[in-house]
Design an enzyme around this catalytic site. Structure first.
Site, PDB file in Angstrom:
ATOM      1  N   ASP A 103       0.859  -1.182   0.000  1.00 14.86           N
ATOM      2  CA  ASP A 103       0.000   0.000   0.000  1.00 14.86           C
ATOM      3  C   ASP A 103       0.902   1.242   0.000  1.00 14.86           C
ATOM      4  O   ASP A 103       1.460   1.584  -1.036  1.00 14.86           O
ATOM      5  CB  ASP A 103      -0.903  -0.091   1.240  1.00 14.86           C
ATOM      6  CG  ASP A 103      -1.978   0.973   1.305  1.00 14.86           C
ATOM      7  OD1 ASP A 103      -2.507   1.342   0.257  1.00 14.86           O
ATOM      8  OD2 ASP A 103      -2.287   1.436   2.418  1.00 14.86           O
ATOM      9  N   PHE A 152     -10.349   0.054   0.183  1.00 14.66           N
ATOM     10  CA  PHE A 152      -9.957  -0.816   1.302  1.00 14.66           C
ATOM     11  C   PHE A 152     -10.579  -2.192   1.097  1.00 14.66           C
ATOM     12  O   PHE A 152     -11.792  -2.338   1.010  1.00 14.66           O
ATOM     13  CB  PHE A 152     -10.366  -0.227   2.651  1.00 14.66           C
ATOM     14  CG  PHE A 152      -9.604  -0.870   3.775  1.00 14.66           C
ATOM     15  CD1 PHE A 152      -8.299  -0.485   4.052  1.00 14.66           C
ATOM     16  CD2 PHE A 152     -10.172  -1.903   4.505  1.00 14.66           C
ATOM     17  CE1 PHE A 152      -7.572  -1.112   5.062  1.00 14.66           C
ATOM     18  CE2 PHE A 152      -9.443  -2.531   5.520  1.00 14.66           C
ATOM     19  CZ  PHE A 152      -8.144  -2.126   5.792  1.00 14.66           C
ATOM     20  N   ASP A 159      -7.514  -8.154   6.543  1.00 16.31           N
ATOM     21  CA  ASP A 159      -8.490  -7.848   7.595  1.00 16.31           C
ATOM     22  C   ASP A 159      -8.882  -6.385   7.636  1.00 16.31           C
ATOM     23  O   ASP A 159      -8.211  -5.517   7.090  1.00 16.31           O
ATOM     24  CB  ASP A 159      -7.886  -8.177   8.960  1.00 16.31           C
ATOM     25  CG  ASP A 159      -6.844  -7.138   9.386  1.00 16.31           C
ATOM     26  OD1 ASP A 159      -5.902  -6.896   8.609  1.00 16.31           O
ATOM     27  OD2 ASP A 159      -6.994  -6.534  10.477  1.00 16.31           O
TER      28      ASP A 159
HETATM   29  P1  IMP Z   1       1.844  -0.272   3.892  1.00 16.42           P
HETATM   30  O1  IMP Z   1       2.928  -0.230   4.907  1.00 16.42           O
HETATM   31  O2  IMP Z   1       1.045   1.005   3.851  1.00 16.42           O
HETATM   32  O3  IMP Z   1       2.297  -0.682   2.516  1.00 16.42           O
HETATM   33  O4  IMP Z   1       0.774  -1.282   4.420  1.00 16.42           O
HETATM   34  C1  IMP Z   1       0.946  -2.615   4.366  1.00 16.42           C
HETATM   35  C2  IMP Z   1      -0.017  -3.338   5.261  1.00 16.42           C
HETATM   36  O5  IMP Z   1      -1.203  -2.583   5.525  1.00 16.42           O
HETATM   37  C3  IMP Z   1      -0.506  -4.580   4.574  1.00 16.42           C
HETATM   38  O6  IMP Z   1       0.366  -5.646   4.802  1.00 16.42           O
HETATM   39  C4  IMP Z   1      -1.867  -4.767   5.211  1.00 16.42           C
HETATM   40  O7  IMP Z   1      -1.729  -5.482   6.420  1.00 16.42           O
HETATM   41  C5  IMP Z   1      -2.352  -3.384   5.487  1.00 16.42           C
HETATM   42  N1  IMP Z   1      -3.264  -2.904   4.415  1.00 16.42           N
HETATM   43  C6  IMP Z   1      -3.023  -1.968   3.474  1.00 16.42           C
HETATM   44  N2  IMP Z   1      -4.068  -1.789   2.656  1.00 16.42           N
HETATM   45  C7  IMP Z   1      -5.006  -2.656   3.080  1.00 16.42           C
HETATM   46  C8  IMP Z   1      -6.333  -2.981   2.614  1.00 16.42           C
HETATM   47  O8  IMP Z   1      -6.870  -2.444   1.621  1.00 16.42           O
HETATM   48  N3  IMP Z   1      -6.982  -3.931   3.325  1.00 16.42           N
HETATM   49  C9  IMP Z   1      -6.444  -4.570   4.399  1.00 16.42           C
HETATM   50  N4  IMP Z   1      -5.221  -4.310   4.854  1.00 16.42           N
HETATM   51  C10 IMP Z   1      -4.500  -3.359   4.202  1.00 16.42           C
END
Ligand code: IMP
Ligand code: MG
Length: 180
Positions: A103, A152, A159
């Site tokens: 993300d 999301f 989750d």
């Molecule tokens: P980042 O550090 O922002 O890249 O986030 C990574 C983590 O955020 C992922 O491994 C997920 O656990 C959580 N995450 C990000 N987007 C979503 C989503 O759309 N649904 C559920 N979990 C998410």
């Protein structure tokens, strides 16, 4: 009733199965003659990891890590903490980090650096879902299941507030659920 909180099914069980199989075939070809170590970033990747490893026709080993994530919100805090480290050493190994979703990139940007410092032979990133629009860190995955728009999503391990991981498909969560 978990299904009624879903606005739209993005990927059905069948579509997930098919795409994970393709990723497994690709990894099998790319790592021919090697014994990669797959590192699952818990908890979101647990179902993907189980299916992906069964789609790889090589001797692989598996290990697991827990890093802190969003808590009950839907936006990354930017703070990353290792809550459970690997059980095995990774020096000289060919690593494939298996993540549920890329993300902002905060979590993985940090984690890849931590792992690289332990001197693996190689390191690649495999993510089931990629939301490139939301990226704030310069990181790309080597293997991507699906590239998705900014919504999301939950299910197939993903989750919201620790719920919906057991949905067999991936769906967009109704906004009303997290705006309550
Ligand atoms: P980042 O550090 O922002 O890249 O986030 C990574 C983590 O955020 C992922 O491994 C997920 O656990 C959580 N995450 C990000 N987007 C979503 C989503 O759309 N649904 C559920 N979990 C998410
Ligand atoms: Mg995760």
């Amino acid at each position: 009733m978990i299904h009624r909180d879903i606005q739209q099914v993005l990927y059905s069980e069948e579509e997930l199965r098919q795409r994970v199989k393709e990723l497994g075939c690709q990894i099998t070809a790319d790592y021919a003659g090697k014994n990669p170590m797959l590192i699952s970033v818990l908890r979101g990747s647990y179902i993907f990891m189980a299916d992906l490893t069964r789609s790889i026709n090589l001797d692989v080993t598996v290990d697991f890590m827990v890093v802190s994530s969003y808590g009950a919100g839907t936006v990354s805090s930017g703070q990353v903490e290792i809550k459970k480290d690997l059980s095995d050493t990774i020096e000289g190994r060919d690593l494939i980090v298996v993540e549920d979703i890329l993300d902002s990139g905060n979590t993985l940007y940090y984690l890849m650096d931590v792992l690289k410092a332990r001197k693996p032979a190689s390191i690649r990133l495999c993510t089931l879902m990629d939301k490139p629009e939301r990226r704030t860190k310069p990181i790309t995955a080597d293997y991507v299941g699906f590239t998705i728009p900014d919504a999301f999503i939950v299910g197939y391990g993903l989750d919201y507030d620790e719920k919906y991981r057991n949905l067999p498909y991936v769906g967009v969560l109704k906004q009303s659920v997290y705006e309550k």
